[in-house]
Design an enzyme around this catalytic site. Structure first.
Site, mmCIF file in Angstrom:
data_model
loop_
_atom_site.group_PDB
_atom_site.id
_atom_site.type_symbol
_atom_site.label_atom_id
_atom_site.label_comp_id
_atom_site.label_asym_id
_atom_site.label_seq_id
_atom_site.Cartn_x
_atom_site.Cartn_y
_atom_site.Cartn_z
ATOM 1 N N SER A 150 0.862 -1.191 0.000
ATOM 2 C CA SER A 150 0.000 0.000 0.000
ATOM 3 C C SER A 150 0.891 1.231 0.000
ATOM 4 C CB SER A 150 -0.868 0.000 1.259
ATOM 5 O OG SER A 150 -1.452 1.264 1.450
ATOM 6 N N TYR A 163 -1.669 -0.865 10.431
ATOM 7 C CA TYR A 163 -1.846 -1.235 9.018
ATOM 8 C C TYR A 163 -0.626 -0.808 8.204
ATOM 9 C CZ TYR A 163 -3.667 -1.425 4.269
ATOM 10 O OH TYR A 163 -3.832 -1.714 2.934
HETATM 11 P P1 NDP Z 1 -11.249 -6.479 -0.235
HETATM 12 O O1 NDP Z 1 -11.744 -6.371 1.151
HETATM 13 O O2 NDP Z 1 -12.228 -6.296 -1.344
HETATM 14 O O3 NDP Z 1 -10.468 -7.857 -0.457
HETATM 15 C C1 NDP Z 1 -9.751 -8.484 0.591
HETATM 16 C C2 NDP Z 1 -9.660 -9.962 0.267
HETATM 17 O O4 NDP Z 1 -8.896 -10.627 1.269
HETATM 18 C C3 NDP Z 1 -11.015 -10.627 0.207
HETATM 19 O O5 NDP Z 1 -11.086 -11.453 -0.923
HETATM 20 C C4 NDP Z 1 -11.059 -11.467 1.473
HETATM 21 O O6 NDP Z 1 -11.852 -12.622 1.239
HETATM 22 C C5 NDP Z 1 -9.578 -11.829 1.616
HETATM 23 N N1 NDP Z 1 -9.262 -12.265 2.958
HETATM 24 C C6 NDP Z 1 -9.491 -11.619 4.127
HETATM 25 N N2 NDP Z 1 -9.091 -12.369 5.159
HETATM 26 C C7 NDP Z 1 -8.630 -13.533 4.640
HETATM 27 C C8 NDP Z 1 -8.101 -14.715 5.204
HETATM 28 N N3 NDP Z 1 -7.945 -14.866 6.534
HETATM 29 N N4 NDP Z 1 -7.733 -15.713 4.371
HETATM 30 C C9 NDP Z 1 -7.886 -15.585 3.030
HETATM 31 N N5 NDP Z 1 -8.349 -14.479 2.441
HETATM 32 C C10 NDP Z 1 -8.733 -13.471 3.248
HETATM 33 O O7 NDP Z 1 -10.093 -5.392 -0.360
HETATM 34 P P2 NDP Z 1 -9.002 -5.026 -1.477
HETATM 35 O O8 NDP Z 1 -9.249 -5.738 -2.741
HETATM 36 O O9 NDP Z 1 -8.901 -3.558 -1.467
HETATM 37 O O10 NDP Z 1 -7.703 -5.586 -0.763
HETATM 38 C C11 NDP Z 1 -6.695 -6.310 -1.435
HETATM 39 C C12 NDP Z 1 -5.345 -5.875 -0.905
HETATM 40 O O11 NDP Z 1 -5.114 -4.513 -1.269
HETATM 41 C C13 NDP Z 1 -5.184 -5.921 0.613
HETATM 42 O O12 NDP Z 1 -3.925 -6.476 0.924
HETATM 43 C C14 NDP Z 1 -5.227 -4.446 1.011
HETATM 44 O O13 NDP Z 1 -4.530 -4.210 2.203
HETATM 45 C C15 NDP Z 1 -4.566 -3.806 -0.191
HETATM 46 N N6 NDP Z 1 -4.796 -2.382 -0.409
HETATM 47 C C16 NDP Z 1 -6.086 -1.890 -0.533
HETATM 48 C C17 NDP Z 1 -6.291 -0.538 -0.755
HETATM 49 C C18 NDP Z 1 -7.656 0.035 -0.869
HETATM 50 O O14 NDP Z 1 -7.811 1.278 -0.741
HETATM 51 N N7 NDP Z 1 -8.681 -0.751 -1.105
HETATM 52 C C19 NDP Z 1 -5.155 0.393 -0.914
HETATM 53 C C20 NDP Z 1 -3.869 -0.225 -0.794
HETATM 54 C C21 NDP Z 1 -3.708 -1.555 -0.564
HETATM 55 P P3 NDP Z 1 -12.669 -13.463 2.335
HETATM 56 O O15 NDP Z 1 -13.339 -12.481 3.244
HETATM 57 O O16 NDP Z 1 -13.604 -14.241 1.471
HETATM 58 O O17 NDP Z 1 -11.669 -14.333 3.019
#
Ligand code: NDP
Length: 256
Positions: A150, A163
């Site tokens: 990020s 975070y």
């Molecule tokens: P989402 O919340 O849409 O996606 C997060 C994903 O992580 C989901 O598919 C969720 O699926 C999965 N996840 C959560 N916990 C677990 C677990 N214990 N095991 C397996 N999978 C898990 O958010 P984003 O797409 O935005 O996030 C993707 C990445 O991008 C993250 O690492 C986030 O920190 C990073 N990021 C996001 C930003 C933003 O502004 N959105 C900016 C910068 C970085 P499920 O609940 O089904 O397990």
């Protein structure tokens, strides 16, 4: 291979966090370009629906419900990928969670979960899949490990201390992994996005962050998950000798 490879036929991609946001968009993009995709996240229904959508479009997808904080679950997922598709040659290590909160006041579960998932979970995925990446590289394939960090890894934001620190871990880890894995023909990259419209912010409980987000949404057009997918698509299309080490991608109007 010395040219841009838009066609990903023959590649085996593992995507964590595939049930929503960046992971889902990336799975759709990679599959549309011919990669076989293994979809990892906890929500089985969402993964199975995505796999069905990909198959309906002529792609190949496998839903593997996985909790990346659980060692046995990650090991089982790696075994399932190997059994179904052979060695993974592309891992998008992307699952993550963002829970802003005030130091000393944030519920313990919230800061712990971010470390368990963003740091330890990301490491579990790397440990489980590097042997497959090494095997694929030894066979002469193009191989990518791409971690999602990020912009918070580089900048200081109020109430994002834990975070941001987890993402600093991911970014710095990536630099070290590239040094270690590059000589084995494994490319290692990190993507550092600014604010992106996904489910991520829906988990906030800290009112200060909820207010900040509402305010930001008034003045900034957030990135879309598809923008991150396109970035992954760009990285993996590079000629074999090119490692895009770090890509920072920001909404045009997000000033920092
Ligand atoms: P989402 O919340 O849409 O996606 C997060 C994903 O992580 C989901 O598919 C969720 O699926 C999965 N996840 C959560 N916990 C677990 C677990 N214990 N095991 C397996 N999978 C898990 O958010 P984003 O797409 O935005 O996030 C993707 C990445 O991008 C993250 O690492 C986030 O920190 C990073 N990021 C996001 C930003 C933003 O502004 N959105 C900016 C910068 C970085 P499920 O609940 O089904 O397990």
């Amino acid at each position: 291979m010395n040219t841009i490879a838009q066609d990903l036929t023959g590649r085996v991609a593992v995507i964590t966090g595939a049930s929503s946001g960046m992971g889902r968009a990336t799975a759709l993009l990679l599959a549309s370009r011919g990669a076989r995709v293994a979809l990892l996240a906890r929500r089985k229904d969402a993964l199975e629906q995505l796999a069905a959508d990909i198959r309906a479009q002529g792609g190949t997808a496998l839903a593997i419900p996985t909790d990346v904080t659980d060692p046995a679950s990650v090991e089982a997922a790696a075994a399932a990928v190997l059994a179904e598709f052979g060695n993974a040659d592309l891992v998008f290590n992307n699952a993550g969670l963002m829970l802003p909160g005030a130091i000393g006041a944030q519920p313990q579960r919230e800061w712990e979960t971010q470390i368990d998932l963003n740091v330890t979970g990301a490491m579990r995925v790397i440990q489980a899949f590097v042997p497959q990446l090494e095997a694929a590289a030894a066979q002469g394939k193009v191989v990518d490990l791409i971690n999602t960090s990020s912009i918070a890894s580089q900048y200081v934001y109020g109430y994002f201390a834990v975070y941001s620190a987890t993402k600093a871990f991911v970014s710095h880890l990536t630099r070290h992994l590239r040094l270690e894995l590059g000589p084995k023909n494994i490319r290692v990259s990190v993507i550092e996005p600014g604010i992106t419209e996904t489910e991520l912010q829906g988990h906030f409980t800290f009112q200060g962050a909820i207010d900040w987000l509402a305010n930001a949404a008034q003045s900034i057009e957030f990135l879309k998950a598809e923008d991150i997918a396109a970035t992954v698509g760009f990285i993996v299309s590079m000629p074999k000798h090119v490692n895009m080490q770090q890509i920072v991608i920001m909404p045009t109007r997000e000033g920092i």
